[in-house]
Design a protein around this motif. Structure first.
Motif, PDB file in Angstrom:
ATOM      1  N   UNK A 150      37.874  43.341  51.745  1.00 54.67           N
ATOM      2  CA  UNK A 150      37.174  43.006  50.372  1.00 54.67           C
ATOM      3  C   UNK A 150      38.239  43.260  49.168  1.00 54.67           C
ATOM      4  N   UNK A 151      39.194  44.068  49.269  1.00 54.33           N
ATOM      5  CA  UNK A 151      40.230  44.048  48.262  1.00 54.33           C
ATOM      6  C   UNK A 151      40.858  42.842  47.928  1.00 54.33           C
ATOM      7  N   UNK A 152      41.308  42.278  49.193  1.00 57.11           N
ATOM      8  CA  UNK A 152      42.153  41.158  49.084  1.00 57.11           C
ATOM      9  C   UNK A 152      41.234  40.090  48.381  1.00 57.11           C
ATOM     10  N   UNK A 153      39.881  39.857  48.824  1.00 51.13           N
ATOM     11  CA  UNK A 153      39.307  38.719  48.545  1.00 51.13           C
ATOM     12  C   UNK A 153      38.918  38.999  46.963  1.00 51.13           C
ATOM     13  N   UNK A 154      38.935  40.008  46.419  1.00 52.29           N
ATOM     14  CA  UNK A 154      38.853  40.274  45.142  1.00 52.29           C
ATOM     15  C   UNK A 154      40.114  40.164  44.242  1.00 52.29           C
ATOM     16  N   UNK A 155      41.147  40.124  44.929  1.00 52.30           N
ATOM     17  CA  UNK A 155      42.495  39.982  44.103  1.00 52.30           C
ATOM     18  C   UNK A 155      42.946  41.360  43.681  1.00 52.30           C
ATOM     19  N   UNK A 156      42.450  42.302  44.539  1.00 52.07           N
ATOM     20  CA  UNK A 156      42.834  43.689  44.148  1.00 52.07           C
ATOM     21  C   UNK A 156      44.069  44.068  45.268  1.00 52.07           C
TER      22      UNK A 156
END
Length: 424
Positions: free
Chosen positions: A299-305
């Motif tokens: 989820x972090x990667x999908x949101x660019x975090x």
């Protein structure tokens, strides 16, 4: 009842038992932990199961001297029965307690075990030690019974006195005595099991049943996550049917549900049976920490975090809500997984003892003032403090951050427009 009582092991189970009996009878409370005895003498229970006033009112002689057990003839053994790193039963505390009790056993004494074990352990593992240490013969010079503990740490409604007590005894006569002793304090009454093995089996399947049902919910949660629907919404809809069993997904740790099934499967495999359903449930539940951690990263990667060197706040470390018990918590597995991905994890717990967290897991618990704004917040344990102060803790998430709600306690009205939330 004219029995002289003792309780061996004064932890989450033994202390409530001792205090309940201590309200009506004189009790010797024995524990090998000298510091624990000193604290109890001062009226302090670090498990938060017993209030100071109740502790002081109970007629209990707290001691670490096993010789004090010589003046008793009804001894309840309530020590931990954990598993080792290979998920095999570790009877070390139970056998050591049996050795201690056996060394001071007097003729006519009844020894009742409350520790969770596999069927047969009391008579096949404990009795031989009692006989060897005492020089007495079981069933003639002393007698044994089994009464499975049902203490639920942190639960102030279902207590020792308000839960039906299953009792069993070596002979019909001993069973009647054990039933009378427990019946003197357990208001909910007693259930006389057919024999000791039946009582042992009844205990171990109580938590095995819960474990398997939670495993089903966890597997459904994984499926629904892939489907793209909220598991909580699905369960609420399904729960409107009269006979739908209301279990929910989550991390399964602690000293009961995450441990007891392994005692049963150990005995089954010893007898040549491979228990497929129980072990499948255990695998699912033991793997949930890895699933949750990997979901956080995705989820972090999908949101660019960014992941590496970023910071995550985790709320809750104990194995369950509103309880300081850190034994066998699965939250630590989530934390370790996140750390392996390169994240800095700051852990807060509203109930846990910081010293125990450091000793058990080398975790430095943070206070409210030590928490700062991050891109990610994990509500890992649904302590009442987190439920009542949703907005306060959600304010510690950046405007475009992600909240991971493992037990469904976050109120959506406090979420900011660009924040996202992930539910198990």
């Amino acid at each position: 009842m004219n029995r002289s009582m003792a309780v061996v092991g004064l932890g989450y189970v033994g202390l409530p038992v001792a205090v309940s009996f201590g309200k009506k009878h004189e009790v010797v409370g024995f524990d090998i932990n000298v510091n624990r005895i000193d604290e109890l003498k001062k009226g302090y229970d670090r498990t938060n199961e017993i209030k100071g006033d109740d502790l002081k009112k109970a007629n209990i002689k707290f001691t670490s001297d096993k010789n004090d057990l010589q003046n008793t003839d009804f001894i309840i053994v309530a020590v931990p029965t954990p598993i080792n790193k290979n998920n095999q039963p570790d009877l070390t505390p139970l056998l050591a307690a049996s050795e201690t009790v056996g060394s001071v056993l007097t003729q006519g004494t009844i020894v009742v075990y409350e520790s969770t074990v596999y069927p047969g352990a009391t008579e096949e593992d404990c009795v031989p030690i009692l006989e060897r240490a005492s020089g007495f013969e079981s069933g003639k010079d002393f007698f044994v019974g089994y009464s499975p503990e049902r203490i639920n740490p942190g639960d102030k409604e279902h207590t020792f006195e308000t839960i039906t007590k299953v009792v069993s005894g070596q002979t019909p006569e001993v069973l009647e005595i054990i039933a009378e002793v427990y019946g003197s304090v357990v208001k909910a009454g007693v259930h006389k099991a057919a024999n000791i093995k039946v009582a042992e089996a009844a205990k171990v399947i109580e938590n095995t049943q819960r474990d398997v049902n939670i495993a089903l919910m966890n597997e459904l949660a994984v499926i629904f996550d892939k489907v793209g629907v909220n598991t909580k919404d699905v369960l609420e809809a399904a729960g409107t049917k009269w006979n739908f069993l209301k279990f929910s997904p989550g991390l399964v740790g602690g000293h009961c549900i995450g441990v007891d099934p392994y005692y049963l499967t150990h005995k089954a495999e010893e007898l040549g049976h491979h228990p497929e359903v129980i072990l499948a449930g255990r695998r699912i539940n033991d793997n949930m920490a890895t699933y949750i951690a990997s979901s956080i990263i995705k989820e972090m990667l999908k949101k660019g975090i960014s992941v590496v060197n970023n910071t995550v706040n985790v709320l809750g470390l104990t194995f369950k809500e509103n309880c300081p018990d850190l034994r066998n918590t699965k939250v630590i597995d989530v934390i370790r997984e996140l750390q392996e991905f390169g994240l800095n994890v700051r852990v807060h717990d509203a109930e846990a003892d910081p010293t125990e967290a450091k000793n058990y897991y080398d975790i430095d618990l943070k206070s409210d003032n030590d928490l700062f704004k991050t891109d990610v917040m994990v509500f890992a344990v649904p302590h009442e403090k987190y439920k009542k102060n949703n907005k306060k803790y959600l304010d510690l998430v950046n405007d475009k951050g992600i909240i991971f709600d493992i037990k469904g306690i976050v109120e959506n009205q406090y979420l900011k427009e660009e924040q996202t939330i992930w539910y198990l």
